[in-house]
Design a protein around this motif. Structure first.
Motif, PDB file in Angstrom:
ATOM      1  N   THR A 273     -21.459 -80.116  21.967  1.00  0.00           N
ATOM      2  CA  THR A 273     -21.724 -79.338  23.547  1.00  0.00           C
ATOM      3  C   THR A 273     -23.105 -79.850  23.745  1.00  0.00           C
ATOM      4  OG1 THR A 273     -22.946 -77.365  22.410  1.00  0.00           O
ATOM      5  CG2 THR A 273     -20.527 -77.385  22.856  1.00  0.00           C
ATOM      6  N   GLU A 377     -13.172 -75.154  20.919  1.00  0.00           N
ATOM      7  CA  GLU A 377     -12.962 -75.600  22.282  1.00  0.00           C
ATOM      8  C   GLU A 377     -12.839 -77.081  22.622  1.00  0.00           C
ATOM      9  OE1 GLU A 377     -15.138 -71.691  22.130  1.00  0.00           O
ATOM     10  OE2 GLU A 377     -15.084 -73.597  21.011  1.00  0.00           O
ATOM     11  N   ARG A 417     -22.790 -71.371  23.178  1.00  0.00           N
ATOM     12  CA  ARG A 417     -21.773 -70.496  23.341  1.00  0.00           C
ATOM     13  C   ARG A 417     -22.337 -68.895  23.182  1.00  0.00           C
ATOM     14  NH1 ARG A 417     -17.191 -72.918  19.724  1.00  0.00           N
ATOM     15  NH2 ARG A 417     -19.203 -72.640  18.464  1.00  0.00           N
ATOM     16  N   LYS A 421     -23.313 -65.524  25.731  1.00  0.00           N
ATOM     17  CA  LYS A 421     -22.631 -64.336  25.218  1.00  0.00           C
ATOM     18  C   LYS A 421     -23.744 -63.259  25.279  1.00  0.00           C
ATOM     19  CE  LYS A 421     -18.506 -65.897  22.813  1.00  0.00           C
ATOM     20  NZ  LYS A 421     -18.030 -65.574  21.335  1.00  0.00           N
TER      21      LYS A 421
END
Length: 482
Positions: A273, A377, A417, A421
């Motif tokens: 990522t 993902e 991620r 959150k």
């Protein structure tokens, strides 16, 4: 006497007298028989055997382990016997065993087996039988018992299992246990995420150096370091990027020497990522032809730019062009002027190319293996041919309070991620076709053996570390998929 293939002999009686000077080392006794063969023998003697490193007992006739080929990048170790010593010049003439002469380059050395080397690259192993190492290790492990009776009991139990090889400890245990040295008994470590600051990087670097100097290998995940050209408000400048800082950490491997000829080992990882992931994946590519292939075939402009930045082109001089042109001029002439068709074709290709290709900074990140942490993902995006977002905490937009939270907590989270959150702002630096990124990983891994891959979500789903409120951050150099 211990006979070897080349008829040289270890003087066991004299060696036992030398051993008496070193309390950790157990003398050779008649029942000892395990010396191993080939590479296993060399590894045992070079990496795990207790040695007279100060050479206080070194003398003519001694059995030694030494650097036979003194190459800066790929030195070769081997075994031999001291023929003579020049203490004034700190050199020795060594008779090299037959099986280690293949790396010798001088004809007289190959024929005679005699080489002259600095005493700095020669070491005298005092433990030439595996049973000696087993006794030292058993003594070290049993020494924690409170009473002498218990120490003796557990020494015998440990030694029985070790000598029979029902159990063989990791290399750092074989090297360190019972040696009365300050080395680690653990082979490999994984560091926490790196704090994204100069102080955090310096502290991480310090700990890595300390671990490697004591014999441990280290795993680092650099995903918490801000991307290239991201604003660093504290100094009113921009970051040089995560990959450049990781290269600095990787260089420690070349600087820290562990026992024997063993260098440190590092695994450096980065999340798929991270906005710098393309630079990271391509960082160790050493093949100019593959870089040219990427430039010509990728659909992604950032991949193309990363390959161009890595590729170094040196145009031919006028003299070189004239030389190749003179060869091509013989094409079609009977006999080709003495040149073969292959040579003429090669000259034509060189003129067409106009120069030579190499890579910039070929030593970059060579002090570590590298691996990419793949998320669920990302793999789903690859399967579905979707785009994939490269993201990082939006530090450029954080106010003072948000930046304080970032400095205190981001390196404890380490996953963009999870950071999002928790309600923190995240910036999408760009989106890329997941299959382009996946293909890049596969091409680089095929032609440079780097990067490896690590399915970090799977690891965290399956680890029992969750029971302790912990997570998998990275692996050591042994734990990735190559």
């Amino acid at each position: 006497m211990l006979a070897t293939e080349n008829k040289k002999m270890v003087n066991v009686e004299r060696l036992n007298k030398d051993i008496a000077i070193f309390p950790p080392v157990h003398p050779i006794t008649p029942e000892m028989k395990t010396t191993h063969r080939g590479v296993s023998r060399l590894v045992m003697l070079d990496r795990y055997s207790f040695k007279d490193t100060e050479k206080i007992t070194l003398t003519e006739g001694d059995f030694v382990v030494l650097t036979i080929k003194e190459d800066p990048k790929f030195p070769a170790r081997g075994l031999g016997y001291i023929e003579s010593i020049n203490w004034e010049e700190k050199k020795a003439t060594v008779y090299v065993e037959d099986e280690y002469r293949g790396v010798l380059e001088k004809e007289d050395e190959i024929q005679t087996g005699l080489i002259v080397r600095s005493l700095d690259v020669i070491e005298k192993p005092l433990e030439i039988y595996y049973e000696q190492i087993a006794k030292r290790v058993a003594a070290g492990l049993s020494s924690v018992e409170v009473t002498e009776e218990k120490q003796n009991e557990w020494f015998e139990k440990f030694y029985s299992e070790l000598a029979s090889m029902n159990f063989v400890p990791a290399g750092r245990v074989l090297y360190g246990a019972g040696s009365e040295t300050e080395v680690t008994y653990f082979n490999c470590y994984v560091m926490p995420f790196v704090q994204d600051s100069r102080e955090g990087i310096s502290e991480h670097r310090k700990q890595v150096m300390e671990i490697m100097s004591r014999g441990g290998g280290v795993g680092t995940n650099g995903s918490t370091l801000r991307p290239r050209n991201t604003l660093a408000k504290g100094v009113n400048g921009k970051s040089s990027g995560s990959v450049s800082w990781l290269d600095d950490i990787a260089k420690l491997t070349h600087l820290v020497e562990q026992g024997g000829s063993r260098r440190g080992a590092q695994m450096i990882m980065m999340s798929i990522t991270h906005p710098d992931i393309i630079e990271f994946i391509i960082s160790k590519m050493q093949n100019p032809r593959i870089l040219r292939f990427l430039i010509e075939n990728t659909k992604d402009e950032q991949i193309k730019k990363a390959a161009q930045d890595k590729l170094k082109f040196t145009p031919f001089t006028e003299q070189e062009k004239a030389m190749y042109q003179s060869i091509v001029n013989y094409k079609g002439i009977p006999g080709y002027g003495g040149f073969s068709e292959a040579i003429i074709r090669d000259a034509e290709e060189k003129l067409k190319t106009g120069g030579t290709y190499a890579v910039h900074n070929p030593e970059f990140l060579t002090g570590a293996n590298i691996s990419v942490c793949l998320t669920n993902e990302f793999m789903e995006a690859v399967e579905n041919n979707d785009v994939f977002a490269l993201q990082f905490p939006d530090v450029e937009s954080y106010n003072q309070e948000e930046m304080m939270i970032y400095n205190e907590q981001w390196h404890e989270v380490g996953d963009v991620r999870e950071w999002e959150k928790r309600g923190h702002k995240v910036r999408t630096y760009r989106k890329i076709q997941a299959q382009e990124l996946w293909n890049l990983i596969n091409i680089c891994a095929t032609y440079s053996a780097e990067p490896g891959i690590f399915f970090i979500d799977n690891a965290n789903e399956m680890t029992n570390a969750k029971s302790y409120g912990q997570q998998v951050v990275a692996t050591n150099p042994c734990g990735r998929v190559a």
